[in-house]
Design an enzyme around this catalytic site. Structure first.
Site, mmCIF file in Angstrom:
data_model
loop_
_atom_site.group_PDB
_atom_site.id
_atom_site.type_symbol
_atom_site.label_atom_id
_atom_site.label_comp_id
_atom_site.label_asym_id
_atom_site.label_seq_id
_atom_site.Cartn_x
_atom_site.Cartn_y
_atom_site.Cartn_z
ATOM 1 C CG ASP A 1 -2.111 0.880 1.125
ATOM 2 O OD1 ASP A 1 -3.240 0.357 1.224
ATOM 3 O OD2 ASP A 1 -1.954 2.108 0.934
ATOM 4 C CB SER A 2 0.912 4.317 -2.015
ATOM 5 O OG SER A 2 -0.386 4.833 -1.828
ATOM 6 N N GLY B 1 -4.587 4.732 2.421
ATOM 7 C CA GLY B 1 -4.709 3.702 3.463
ATOM 8 C C GLY B 1 -4.402 4.274 4.840
ATOM 9 C CG ASP C 1 2.870 4.988 -6.130
ATOM 10 O OD1 ASP C 1 2.170 4.394 -6.984
ATOM 11 O OD2 ASP C 1 2.719 6.193 -5.838
ATOM 12 C CB SER D 1 -12.337 4.551 -5.824
ATOM 13 O OG SER D 1 -12.350 5.048 -4.505
ATOM 14 C CE1 TYR E 1 -12.701 3.905 -9.533
ATOM 15 C CE2 TYR E 1 -15.092 4.031 -9.808
ATOM 16 C CZ TYR E 1 -13.972 3.423 -9.258
ATOM 17 O OH TYR E 1 -14.126 2.323 -8.466
ATOM 18 N N GLY F 1 -23.588 13.669 -13.184
ATOM 19 C CA GLY F 1 -23.103 12.328 -13.515
ATOM 20 C C GLY F 1 -23.760 11.186 -12.760
HETATM 21 N N1 UFG Z 1 -25.807 11.309 -2.234
HETATM 22 C C1 UFG Z 1 -26.446 12.341 -1.594
HETATM 23 N N2 UFG Z 1 -25.745 13.060 -0.674
HETATM 24 C C2 UFG Z 1 -24.441 12.779 -0.346
HETATM 25 C C3 UFG Z 1 -23.805 11.700 -1.001
HETATM 26 C C4 UFG Z 1 -24.523 10.983 -1.949
HETATM 27 O O1 UFG Z 1 -27.622 12.628 -1.856
HETATM 28 O O2 UFG Z 1 -23.858 13.476 0.513
HETATM 29 C C5 UFG Z 1 -26.549 10.521 -3.237
HETATM 30 C C6 UFG Z 1 -25.900 10.562 -4.618
HETATM 31 O O3 UFG Z 1 -26.311 11.704 -5.324
HETATM 32 C C7 UFG Z 1 -26.384 9.250 -5.214
HETATM 33 C C8 UFG Z 1 -26.468 8.301 -4.002
HETATM 34 O O4 UFG Z 1 -26.519 9.162 -2.874
HETATM 35 O O5 UFG Z 1 -27.664 9.403 -5.734
HETATM 36 C C9 UFG Z 1 -25.269 7.387 -3.874
HETATM 37 O O6 UFG Z 1 -24.077 8.161 -3.929
HETATM 38 P P1 UFG Z 1 -22.646 7.597 -3.502
HETATM 39 O O7 UFG Z 1 -21.672 8.712 -3.704
HETATM 40 O O8 UFG Z 1 -22.718 6.973 -2.159
HETATM 41 O O9 UFG Z 1 -22.381 6.430 -4.529
HETATM 42 P P2 UFG Z 1 -22.350 6.454 -6.126
HETATM 43 O O10 UFG Z 1 -23.512 5.635 -6.572
HETATM 44 O O11 UFG Z 1 -22.229 7.798 -6.695
HETATM 45 O O12 UFG Z 1 -20.928 5.785 -6.373
HETATM 46 C C10 UFG Z 1 -20.722 4.417 -6.292
HETATM 47 C C11 UFG Z 1 -19.253 4.154 -5.959
HETATM 48 C C12 UFG Z 1 -18.377 4.638 -7.082
HETATM 49 C C13 UFG Z 1 -18.849 4.062 -8.389
HETATM 50 C C14 UFG Z 1 -20.298 4.387 -8.599
HETATM 51 C C15 UFG Z 1 -20.863 3.831 -9.865
HETATM 52 O O13 UFG Z 1 -18.900 4.795 -4.767
HETATM 53 O O14 UFG Z 1 -17.050 4.236 -6.835
HETATM 54 O O15 UFG Z 1 -21.049 3.860 -7.514
HETATM 55 O O16 UFG Z 1 -20.824 2.469 -9.819
HETATM 56 F F1 UFG Z 1 -18.150 4.603 -9.402
#
Ligand code: UFG
Length: 328
Positions: free
Chosen positions: A30-31, A35, A58, A84, A148, A289
């Site tokens: 791990d870098s 972590g 790394d 990520s 990503y 997105g």
């Molecule tokens: N959300 C909120 N408020 C916050 C955080 C998130 O309303 O403070 C909402 C987001 O808009 C989304 C849902 O909660 O609708 C889930 O969001 P997350 O950020 O928890 O997760 P994501 O679905 O965006 O992301 C996950 C993984 C990524 C991956 C992505 C697509 O964390 O690594 O799924 O597979 F890329």
């Protein structure tokens, strides 16, 4: 011995612990950029005999990862080390390509040179992009909509091509990972935290408001649907994937999710129930997105790996809350 890259991170540390619980010897690479020392301390404390040490390095440094394989009896690699964060990947794609693609290339090269022939890879639902249908199965087209997801897809492709050098891979496409160790030893700590459940729990009891992004989606309550998979169930899948490869299984990919989805409002409701008090919320515009619905078809992991997720969303949230409280 199993080499776990990124074993000091959130998912990597839970998996390393589970691997050792099941009797495996583990070494962590791990870098330490993301972590934590805490995770390494837990691994060393819980399994002093099976934890075979930690190498700080790394993956972008080819020599550093190549030297790990020299003179060590490494049977397989479980590869977590990566950046990520979707939004960050859009702001600074180069960082993602260099680390996630370049790092994986160096790792696979080192494995090929050392004759290590098995890898379990931490991939993501983000490789699918905007879903054309749900639940998403493994043959769903992969058209990532952010760097990503693109870097993880490239790493997947590289891995299949490196079959040419005798490397077999199980590429595990995670949906939304949540929760913490049931004994409270490990949990999620990202800085900044962007994920839904830890963000809701972090607001609890602070007087601040939780920001709910997007309430006008075409879903049952207007908020996004996601498939939340418990980190302990996810760890179990890595163990089963390793067994699958050991038994001679061919390179393949597997979705890891529950086959069901929860809306942001539903998750928020579970969080309030677990915390036992109302949490102030502010409804905000959509986050850029975010697809409306991401749900896994997990039948392949069930039938081929014999995997079956056990935890409920409430289990995950309760453990995440215990972890959050322990850190206040
Ligand atoms: N959300 C909120 N408020 C916050 C955080 C998130 O309303 O403070 C909402 C987001 O808009 C989304 C849902 O909660 O609708 C889930 O969001 P997350 O950020 O928890 O997760 P994501 O679905 O965006 O992301 C996950 C993984 C990524 C991956 C992505 C697509 O964390 O690594 O799924 O597979 F890329």
């Amino acid at each position: 011995m199993i080499l776990v890259t990124g074993g000091a991170g959130y998912i990597g540390s839970h998996c390393a612990l589970r691997l050792m619980e099941s009797g495996e010897d583990v070494m962590v690479f791990d870098s330490m950029e993301l972590g934590t020392r805490h995770a390494l301390d837990v691994l060393a404390r819980e399994f002093p005999d099976r934890f075979k040490g930690f190498v700080q390095g790394d993956l972008k440094d080819r020599g550093s990862i190549a030297s790990v394989f020299r003179g060590r009896d490494i049977e397989a690699v479980v590869h977590f080390a990566a950046y990520s964060q979707v939004a960050e990947s859009m702001r600074d794609p180069r960082r993602y390509y260099e680390n996630n693609v370049g790092g994986t290339m160096n790792l696979l090269g080192a494995m090929a040179d050392a004759g290590v022939g098995m890898i379990v890879f931490s991939s993501t639902a983000a490789t699918y992009g905007e879903p054309e249908y749900t639940p998403i199965d493994e043959v769903h087209p992969q058209h990532p909509i952010n760097p990503y997801g693109a870097t993880k897809l490239m790493a997947e492709r590289m891995m299949s091509d490196y079959g040419r050098y005798g490397i077999r891979s199980a590429r595990l496409r995670y949906f939304n990972v949540a929760g913490a160790d049931p004994e409270g030893r490990l949990g999620e700590c990202h800085d900044p935290e962007t994920h839904l459940i830890p963000n809701v729990l972090k607001t609890a009891g602070t007087g601040r408001e939780f920001s709910m992004f997007g309430t006008d989606y075409d879903t049952r309550d207007g908020t996004c649907v996601r498939d939340y998979i418990d980190v302990n169930d996810l760890a179990e899948a890595h163990l089963l994937a390793l067994r699958y490869l050991r038994e001679g299984g061919a390179s393949d990919c597997f979705n890891l999710g529950t086959n069901g989805g929860s809306t942001v409002r539903e998750v928020f409701g579970v969080c309030q129930k677990v915390v036992g008090e109302p949490i102030p919320v502010r409804e905000c515009p959509r986050r850029e997105g975010d697809p409306a619905v991401l749900v896994a078809d997990n039948r392949k992991a069930k039938s081929v790996l014999g995997w079956s997720p056990r935890s409920t969303l409430e289990d995950s949230v309760s453990r995440a809350w215990a972890w959050e409280r322990s850190r206040r």
